[in-house]
Design a protein around this motif. Structure first.
Motif: not given
Length: 512
Positions: A33-36, A113-117, A159-162, A225-227
């Motif tokens: 999902v994040a990789a989108i 998550r905040a930055s992704i949103i 950053l989220y992915l790693s 979820p947050e990392t």
């Protein structure tokens, strides 16, 4: 090309060997999902070139370019040379550059998550404005909002992915962002191929469909979820451990959890990460964070991806053929990223970068020779030479896709500790977007001035970067991030730059 990741830092080798856990469904879903987020970057790269070659779009916003295009026989290389048209493409990357520095403290203080949103919402608004654009000001405003979305997305998603990925699979899962980027490019090329048949409003559909991946990114940011790293860094240790246990599929996470706590304590003691990153012990990392993304853009790949339809039309391809050819290059790029994912932890970073560089140089020289001999004023390429040019450009894209595409981000992302991680990512993103902006703004002018020599221009840069890798980049394959300081200390050049051993040992004792 945007993509990449950053890994955890400040862990001791003894603890790293005690890490337990497995690849859980939670990690796979979260990473997918994040990789989108990578697909929105790729979609825009792919969509821009196709839209700027559509007659309806040019007639509405860039009428001078449309008239020049209809008199292509006068100068094949210069028919698209227009700073306003270049600004349409490049304005997004300038906005992204500025936004990446704003995103850095948001990502650190409020979570990934905040930055992704934020990135997803901004991209949604930009896509809506572009689809409904009635004038150039509205069009450029939409592009700027898209740029803000990319600045936030490129900061947070890698950053989220790693941080979610298990250590032993960090390299492969890192590259899912790059894979999503290349799939976004291919999808955009195929959409352009279809919408260019809708003569009056096809360009609006192409630009508006950017809202689809942006919506998925926004919803994903809300639901994911947050990392654990971010939670622990922000003082939410209980919740951080709960998330860590869930994504690792075991309660035995003491070693990894303690490393995160120690790294977060050091990170929180650093009040000025951008100042800290300038210290001598971070000098090799800083150099790589600047030169790797800079070189990635100076391969010339973005010029081909941005302007593929324009470039192919300049070479004499007709409208349908040019879009089909650019779609083909997008497919090659997406598939070649899989090669890198499969081989990066086996063959190593240096082998892929150097071999990819040699193949790119060869392809660019061949294309330049063909165009120099067989293409010019009032002269179009024959069918056989046109096919040869497309094949060679595809081989160039193939080489980029397994080397500088993903590794231009992966290498700098592997070497920053937690206390400078956000600052390091901002610098990497900013350098990438700055050179993307510059090349996007001047490429059409360079094409007009250099003609076939444009490929030799980029071949020269690929030669320089291949030499740089050979002499200055140590192999980082299989090296834990906590031992990266030792890698630089052993290198023939960087050991002269690094501080004395006692200084490093003190720092390591603080880190762990």
């Amino acid at each position: 090309m945007a993509g990449g990741s950053l890994g955890p830092a400040g862990v001791a080798k003894e603890r790293a060997e005690q890490y337990q856990g497995k690849v859980t469904p939670s990690v796979i879903v979260a990473c997918l999902v994040a990789a989108i987020g990578g697909s929105i970057f790729g979609y825009d790269i792919g969509i821009s070139g196709g839209v700027t070659s559509m007659d309806a779009f040019l007639k509405k916003f860039f009428h001078d370019v449309y008239l020049k295009k209809k008199h292509a026989h006068e100068n094949n290389y210069c028919k698209y040379d227009n700073q306003g048209l270049a600004a349409f493409t490049s304005s997004l990357y300038l906005a992204g550059l500025v936004a990446s520095f704003v995103a850095s403290p948001v990502t650190r203080d409020y979570g990934r998550r905040a930055s992704i949103i934020c990135g997803g919402i901004s991209f949604l608004l930009g896509a809506a404005l572009n689809a409904a654009a009635a004038n150039l000001a509205m069009l450029l405003t939409g592009r700027i909002l898209l740029g803000v979305g990319i600045g936030f997305g490129n900061q947070a998603v890698p950053l989220y992915l790693s941080e979610m990925a298990p250590t032993h699979l960090r390299g492969g899962l890192n590259m899912m962002f790059q894979l999503a980027t290349t799939l976004g490019i291919f999808t955009a090329n195929m959409i352009n191929y279809g919408t260019q048949k809708l003569e009056t409003w096809g360009w609006r559909l192409s630009l508006g469909l950017a809202a689809a991946p942006a919506l998925m990114m926004t919803v994903g940011g809300i639901l994911l979820p947050e990392t654990p790293n971010s939670l622990i860094e922000r003082g939410k240790k209980v919740e951080g451990r709960r998330v860590l246990e869930k994504i690792r599929g075991t309660k035995e996470v003491n070693a990894e959890y303690q490393d995160m706590v120690d790294a977060s304590e050091l990170a929180n003691s650093i009040k000025h990460p951008f100042r800290n990153i300038l210290e001598r012990r971070n000098r090799p990392q800083l150099v790589m964070a600047i030169f790797m993304p800079m070189f990635q853009i100076l391969t010339g790949i973005n010029s081909i991806l941005f302007y593929a339809p324009v470039l192919f039309q300049s070479m004499g391809f007709k409208g349908d053929a040019s879009l089909y050819s650019s779609a083909m290059t997008g497919a090659v790029l997406a598939s070649s990223t899989l090669i890198s994912i499969a081989t990066v932890d086996k063959l190593g970073r240096r082998a892929l970068l150097i071999s990819g560089g040699i193949q790119m140089i060869t392809c660019q020289v061949i294309v330049s020779i063909i165009l120099g001999l067989k293409f010019g004023p009032n002269q179009e390429l024959s069918k056989s030479f046109s096919i040869l040019v497309v094949v060679v450009i595809c081989l160039f894209v193939l080489a980029f896709g397994w080397s500088w595409g993903p590794l231009g981000w992966t290498v700098p992302s592997e070497i920053f500790p937690l206390e400078t991680r956000s600052a390091g990512q901002s610098i990497t993103v900013a350098v990438n977007l700055f050179f993307t902006f510059v090349i996007a703004q001047i490429f059409l002018t360079l094409l007009c001035s250099f003609k076939f020599g444009i490929f030799l221009f980029f071949a020269g840069w690929v030669t320089i970067m291949t030499i740089f890798v050979y002499f200055f980049l140590p192999e980082t394959k299989g090296v834990p991030i906590e031992e990266m300081i030792l890698l630089w200390r052993k290198h023939w050049f960087w050991k002269r730059i690094m501080p004395v051993v006692e200084e490093t040992n003190n720092q390591q004792s603080i880190s762990t």
